[in-house]
Design an enzyme around this catalytic site. Sequence first.
Site, PDB file in Angstrom:
ATOM      1  N   HIS A  99      -0.646   0.004  -9.769  1.00 59.29           N
ATOM      2  CA  HIS A  99      -1.318  -0.956  -8.877  1.00 59.29           C
ATOM      3  C   HIS A  99      -1.869  -2.161  -9.647  1.00 59.29           C
ATOM      4  CE1 HIS A  99      -3.345  -1.126  -4.660  1.00 59.29           C
ATOM      5  NE2 HIS A  99      -3.044  -2.338  -5.102  1.00 59.29           N
ATOM      6  N   GLU A 119      -2.937   7.705  -4.371  1.00 55.42           N
ATOM      7  CA  GLU A 119      -3.229   6.861  -5.518  1.00 55.42           C
ATOM      8  C   GLU A 119      -4.569   7.302  -6.118  1.00 55.42           C
ATOM      9  OE1 GLU A 119      -3.508   2.176  -5.674  1.00 55.42           O
ATOM     10  OE2 GLU A 119      -1.552   2.879  -4.945  1.00 55.42           O
ATOM     11  N   ARG A 157       0.853  -1.182   0.000  1.00 56.03           N
ATOM     12  CA  ARG A 157       0.000   0.000   0.000  1.00 56.03           C
ATOM     13  C   ARG A 157       0.891   1.234   0.000  1.00 56.03           C
ATOM     14  NH1 ARG A 157      -3.304  -2.831  -1.575  1.00 56.03           N
ATOM     15  NH2 ARG A 157      -5.411  -3.286  -0.803  1.00 56.03           N
TER      16      ARG A 157
HETATM   17  C1  GLV Z   1      -4.359  -5.313  -3.996  1.00 60.07           C
HETATM   18  O1  GLV Z   1      -3.680  -4.376  -3.692  1.00 60.07           O
HETATM   19  C2  GLV Z   1      -4.982  -6.176  -3.071  1.00 60.07           C
HETATM   20  O2  GLV Z   1      -4.981  -5.865  -1.867  1.00 60.07           O
HETATM   21  O3  GLV Z   1      -5.517  -7.202  -3.495  1.00 60.07           O
END
Ligand code: GLV
Length: 322
Positions: free
Chosen positions: A284, A265, A236
């Site tokens: 991401h 983000e 994260r």
């Molecule tokens: C992606 O970041 C997830 O948590 O699956």
Amino acid sequence: MSNVLITKEIPSTAKNYLEEKGHKVKIACGFEDNKALLEEAKKVDALITMLSDKIDQDFLSHAKNLKVISNYAVGHNNIDSNFATKLGIAIGNTPDVLTNATAELAMTLLFAVARNAKSAMRNVSEGKWQGWEPMGFHGVELNAKTIGIVGAGRIGQAMAKMCHHGLNMNILYTARSKKTEFEKQTKAQHVDFENLLSQSDIVSVHCPLTEQTELLFNDWAFKKMKKGSIFINTARGEVHDEGALYDALKSAHLFGAGLDVTNPEPMSPNSKLLELDSAIIFPHIGSATVKAREEMALVCAKNVDLGLQNKPLVGDVNNIYS
Ligand code: GLV
Ligand code: GLV
């Protein structure tokens, strides 16, 4: 028959499964804001949410009919699950099925950073490739280096195994408890955060976002990292301070950074990090393989169906039915 809302299109495995189980499924294409999402959520029994949907106390107290919220992600910091528990709402996530995909993406970033992929690719695409270059693009050889895994959960352990078995690396890790089986498999050593920072050639983040991990990588942490080391974050973005990371890269204290997650983000197109060849940034996409995303969709659908029957979920965050 129950009504299920999926907040954005995901692989059709989810809708097919839920319809076979007799549920009515509506797929939205995202919402302008949380208020718009809430208006639709009030009408349904279950939600399949994206990690970008903020499901906070206010949202939960107003969406009166919800029995299940199934997050299309393993991370669930976007949902206030303690509050959901008080309201008797089951929260689901998608562990396991995205472990390999995300660990492979972390390796992709690591290799790309270590070998200067950004400047090398620009050299070709901008027509600057003049001939074989004996002195350019010298990168970091990864074999036998030390990697520090911050948060040795499923994904962190999977990456550590690739690094140990594939690249002969030494593994250091932080985790709330010692992981005996993992230590046997990889000769990993459990260390404290400060030792991990000061002894690792590569530091890779795999912890969830919590009050304890928010901005864990601040100026102090980057300065504690070895000169010439590499920072990878596929967990994260809020775990690192973007300004502090920029300073650590700009001053060449760090060799490079590979980010699949940013803070904030989406990243601003004006972020100074984008000016640096030593920062490789992806939008991401850790779990974005065909296989992982299909399996995540199926787990999400199963979570919804089970929760609607007051049964424990496959990926169970708050365990209200177990
Ligand atoms: C992606 O970041 C997830 O948590 O699956
Ligand atoms: C969660 O963070 C995991 O490692 O699966």
